[in-house]
Scaffold this motif. Structure first.
Motif, PDB file in Angstrom:
ATOM      1  N   UNK A 189      53.026 120.355  43.712  1.00 28.89           N
ATOM      2  CA  UNK A 189      52.243 120.842  42.618  1.00 28.89           C
ATOM      3  C   UNK A 189      50.948 120.680  42.816  1.00 28.89           C
ATOM      4  N   UNK A 190      49.841 121.703  42.340  1.00 27.80           N
ATOM      5  CA  UNK A 190      48.824 121.414  42.521  1.00 27.80           C
ATOM      6  C   UNK A 190      48.309 121.829  44.187  1.00 27.80           C
ATOM      7  N   UNK A 191      47.809 120.830  44.936  1.00 29.76           N
ATOM      8  CA  UNK A 191      47.379 121.233  46.437  1.00 29.76           C
ATOM      9  C   UNK A 191      48.646 120.732  46.985  1.00 29.76           C
ATOM     10  N   UNK A 192      49.461 120.171  46.385  1.00 29.17           N
ATOM     11  CA  UNK A 192      50.898 119.598  47.038  1.00 29.17           C
ATOM     12  C   UNK A 192      50.944 118.756  48.161  1.00 29.17           C
ATOM     13  N   UNK A 193      49.719 117.807  47.835  1.00 25.66           N
ATOM     14  CA  UNK A 193      49.580 116.853  49.216  1.00 25.66           C
ATOM     15  C   UNK A 193      50.481 115.563  49.025  1.00 25.66           C
ATOM     16  N   UNK A 194      51.225 115.591  47.908  1.00 25.92           N
ATOM     17  CA  UNK A 194      52.157 114.518  48.063  1.00 25.92           C
ATOM     18  C   UNK A 194      53.605 114.979  48.153  1.00 25.92           C
ATOM     19  N   UNK A 195      53.907 116.171  48.422  1.00 28.91           N
ATOM     20  CA  UNK A 195      54.979 116.633  48.755  1.00 28.91           C
ATOM     21  C   UNK A 195      55.487 116.352  49.951  1.00 28.91           C
ATOM     22  N   UNK A 196      56.681 115.812  50.185  1.00 28.61           N
ATOM     23  CA  UNK A 196      57.283 115.398  51.350  1.00 28.61           C
ATOM     24  C   UNK A 196      58.273 116.504  52.012  1.00 28.61           C
ATOM     25  N   UNK A 197      58.273 117.451  51.367  1.00 25.09           N
ATOM     26  CA  UNK A 197      59.426 118.538  51.785  1.00 25.09           C
ATOM     27  C   UNK A 197      58.670 119.349  53.069  1.00 25.09           C
ATOM     28  N   UNK A 198      59.722 119.836  53.831  1.00 25.07           N
ATOM     29  CA  UNK A 198      59.218 120.934  54.940  1.00 25.07           C
ATOM     30  C   UNK A 198      59.021 122.026  54.362  1.00 25.07           C
ATOM     31  N   UNK A 199      58.091 123.034  55.197  1.00 23.90           N
ATOM     32  CA  UNK A 199      57.944 124.406  54.443  1.00 23.90           C
ATOM     33  C   UNK A 199      59.406 124.990  54.300  1.00 23.90           C
ATOM     34  N   UNK A 200      60.308 124.737  55.277  1.00 25.87           N
ATOM     35  CA  UNK A 200      61.461 125.490  55.312  1.00 25.87           C
ATOM     36  C   UNK A 200      62.289 125.054  54.036  1.00 25.87           C
ATOM     37  N   UNK A 201      62.289 123.741  53.860  1.00 27.11           N
ATOM     38  CA  UNK A 201      62.912 123.173  52.503  1.00 27.11           C
ATOM     39  C   UNK A 201      62.440 123.936  51.190  1.00 27.11           C
ATOM     40  N   UNK A 202      61.257 124.084  51.143  1.00 26.15           N
ATOM     41  CA  UNK A 202      60.423 124.455  49.948  1.00 26.15           C
ATOM     42  C   UNK A 202      60.993 125.976  49.779  1.00 26.15           C
ATOM     43  N   UNK A 203      61.002 126.665  50.991  1.00 29.59           N
ATOM     44  CA  UNK A 203      61.260 127.959  50.901  1.00 29.59           C
ATOM     45  C   UNK A 203      62.746 128.138  50.424  1.00 29.59           C
ATOM     46  N   UNK A 204      63.764 127.440  50.943  1.00 27.36           N
ATOM     47  CA  UNK A 204      64.970 127.678  50.742  1.00 27.36           C
ATOM     48  C   UNK A 204      65.217 127.007  49.175  1.00 27.36           C
ATOM     49  N   UNK A 205      64.571 126.057  48.672  1.00 27.97           N
ATOM     50  CA  UNK A 205      64.882 125.566  47.349  1.00 27.97           C
ATOM     51  C   UNK A 205      64.633 126.873  46.443  1.00 27.97           C
TER      52      UNK A 205
END
Lengths: 520, 123
Positions: free
Chosen positions: A369-385
């Motif tokens: 969320x927001x800038x997403x700096x805390x997110x530990x997902x890879x780009x592919x994971x985010x997209x697949x979700x």
């Protein structure tokens, strides 16, 4: 006379069919013959009926008893025909008379007690529409049956009361307890209670801060838009969604009848005592299967969550966790407002006009969320979700909103938010405006407005839609997205009691559509 | 004689009285062959009737008529044909009847209350 008649109703889906029960007593060895496509549960009724008759004191004759259920070609199931079969048999023996046009709807206990059955409301309504004037039900079902106008409802606790009420002249005295007479229940009598609210609903005042999400919720309620709430864990997505029914207008007479009838066939027997006014809220867990959502079962399928959410809200928490095939099976009821289920035994159609609210985390870890700096997902994971929500499904969701985690400043105010009652008043006002404008096209909510209407009769002046056109030209928005922004803009303008949306409303609608960041 | 047989004979007596009162002429009681027995054989007008008599003391074990099944009826039919053949009555029309006799003790009396149920022309 060795022929007796009575009536009853069998339900196929929500539809009631009047059944004529004929009993014939033949001069032959004792037997019980049941004709007219009975299922296993109905076949078992013969043992209940013999025992009930014996324990009531008016035994059935030791002869061949043939029961015919007309129309013979309609498959019949369930125990609600018990009483009608017993009464028809008694009529054949001339113990009772005048039962040929009376509808009996109750299951029998071995001691002759009448037990409540499911689906009394739709059954009695069907009986009334077919011209029946008198209906006999178990006492527990009396209030439910009395919701139908224009029918005389008789409530009995025991088969004996039925026997003494319909006693044929010259028949043997029925050993009935005079203190227990059959009760006549009318909508005005103290037995029948008029509609009232259920348990206290959750109130929007509990939601602190969240101005944008609250506004989105109000829009969804006002325009009937489907909604996707996107936000980090703990942001309050579920809390918001659960409060949507509290700001929706109460059900009107017709909707209320439909919703109450659905709960009558889907919940336990004798659970319905009054018309339901509050809109239903169904929140199936994400392990739900397609049959549990849409309705299913062998022979005649029963209703599922989409039907129980008819005229109300279907809330799918953690929407991407639902199997994709299950989510996509919602597309057809979303489009048509009903669900038709086919089985070899026949097909049934259930109403399923619900408002879909989905909640989702932005990604697997939930921190994108927001800038997403805390997110530990890879780009592919985010997209697949998020790709688990299919394009055609998202296409039907007008509102896709980001729910922010509350800030300390907003919480510190300790100010309760606006109450549901206040919001509901504005929603009702906005709905009245929409109905007035859309009635000419046979619609009532902005969410239902089709594209051609928006581009013809409801076309906006080009200076208002300039920004939107530019977005379309820059390919920031698909044509479908364009239409949905317009629908939303209309709802915003209705909420503020404007004649038509202007550039501000269109801007706000564009923000609300895209704030979730899901592909459009 | 065992109690159950005594009950049976008692029931057959009552059934015979009942049928005579209704105009039957009793031809034979307890007609036996190696393969079975007919309780009563009567003439009802011009019809030859095999009567199956079922007797019960009370209804504790169900009604007597409930204990006549399909196999029993077929056996009676066969025996009736044998009877007709043995007595050169091939051309006489026949039928099967059943008589249920329920014996109920009356409290304070040795007399038995008798309830008779007669079914004609079983298939």
């Amino acid at each position: 006379m060795s022929m007796g008649r009575a009536r009853s109703v069998v339900l196929i889906g929500m539809e009631g069919h009047l059944i004529e029960v004929e009993a014939d007593i033949g001069q032959s060895l004792p037997a019980f013959v049941l004709l007219g496509l009975p299922d296993a549960a109905l076949r078992e009724s013969q043992d209940r009926i013999r025992s009930a008759a014996k324990n009531t004191g008016i035994e059935l004759p030791r002869r061949r008893l043939t029961i015919n259920l007309f129309p013979a070609s309609l498959p019949k199931s369930g125990s609600s025909l018990d009483l009608s079969i017993l009464v028809a048999a008694w009529a054949a023996e001339a113990h009772v008379a005048g039962t040929a046009k009376v509808v009996f709807l109750a299951e029998l206990g071995l001691d002759g007690r009448l037990r409540p059955v499911k689906g009394v409301l739709p059954a009695v309504r069907a009986a009334a529409q077919a011209g029946a004037e008198t209906v006999v039900v178990a006492a527990e079902n009396a209030q439910e049956a009395a919701l139908v106008r224009g029918v005389e409802v008789l409530a009995a606790e025991h088969a004996l009361q039925v026997a003494s009420y319909f006693r044929a002249p010259g028949a043997v005295e029925v050993p009935a307890d005079p203190a227990q007479e059959i009760q006549r229940v009318t909508p005005g009598s103290p037995h029948a209670e008029p509609s009232a609210g259920g348990e206290a609903a959750k109130d929007l005042a509990d939601v602190r801060g969240q101005a944008e999400a609250r506004f989105a919720l109000e829009l969804a309620a006002a325009g009937g838009h489907h909604m996707l709430l996107m936000g980090a864990p703990g942001a309050g997505k579920t809390m918001l969604a659960e409060r949507l029914p509290s700001i929706l207008p109460p059900l009107n007479e017709e909707e209320s009848m439909a919703v109450t009838a659905i709960s009558s066939i889907s919940s336990g027997a004798a659970s319905v005592t009054r018309l339901q006014r509050r809109r239903p809220f169904e929140a199936p867990h994400h392990s739900a299967t397609a049959p549990s959502l849409l309705g299913g079962g062998s022979r005649i399928p029963g209703p599922g969550a989409v039907t129980r959410a008819h005229c109300g809200v279907l809330f799918l928490d953690e929407a991407p966790e639902f199997p994709r095939s299950v989510l996509d099976s919602l597309r057809q009821p979303l489009e048509t407002g009903r669900i038709t289920l086919h089985r070899s035994a026949g097909q049934v159609t259930y109403p399923a006009r619900f408002q879909l609210v989905m909640a989702s985390n932005p990604c697997l870890c939930g921190l994108n969320v927001g800038s997403g700096t805390q997110c530990s997902c890879t780009v592919a994971q985010r997209r697949n979700y998020l790709y688990r929500l299919s394009g055609p499904l998202l296409d039907r969701i007008d509102l896709q909103v980001q729910v922010e985690r509350p800030h300390s400043a907003a919480l510190a105010l300790q100010q309760p938010g606006e109450s549901s009652a206040e919001v509901a008043r504005r929603v009702a006002q906005a709905r009245a405006v929409q109905t007035e404008r859309l009635a000419a096209f046979g619609l009532s909510l902005n969410a239902e407005v089709p594209m051609n209407l928006l581009s013809e009769q409801l076309r906006l002046p080009s200076k208002e839609v300039r920004a939107l056109d530019a977005a379309l030209d820059r390919a920031q928005l698909s044509l479908r997205g364009y239409v949905r922004v317009l629908r939303l803009a209309w709802t915003i303008s209705d909420l503020f009691l404007k004649d038509h949306p202007e550039a501000d409303e269109i801007d706000a609608a564009m923000v609300l559509r895209q704030s979730a960041g899901v592909r459009t | 004689m065992r109690a159950k047989d005594r009950t049976g004979v008692l029931g057959e007596d009552r059934a015979a009285e009942y049928l005579q009162a209704k105009g039957h002429r009793i031809l034979q009681r307890r007609w036996r062959t190696r393969t079975g027995e007919l309780d009563l054989i009567t003439m009802d007008g011009a019809q030859l009737v095999a009567v199956e008599v079922k007797t019960r003391r009370g209804l504790g074990y169900g009604h007597p008529l409930e204990h006549i099944d399909e196999a029993k009826l077929r056996r009676i039919q066969r025996l009736l044909s044998e009877y007709a053949a043995a007595h050169r009555m091939w051309s006489v029309p026949r039928r099967i009847d059943a008589v249920a006799v329920v014996l109920k003790a009356t409290p304070g009396s040795v007399e038995l209350r008798v309830q008779i149920d007669h079914l004609q022309d079983l298939p």
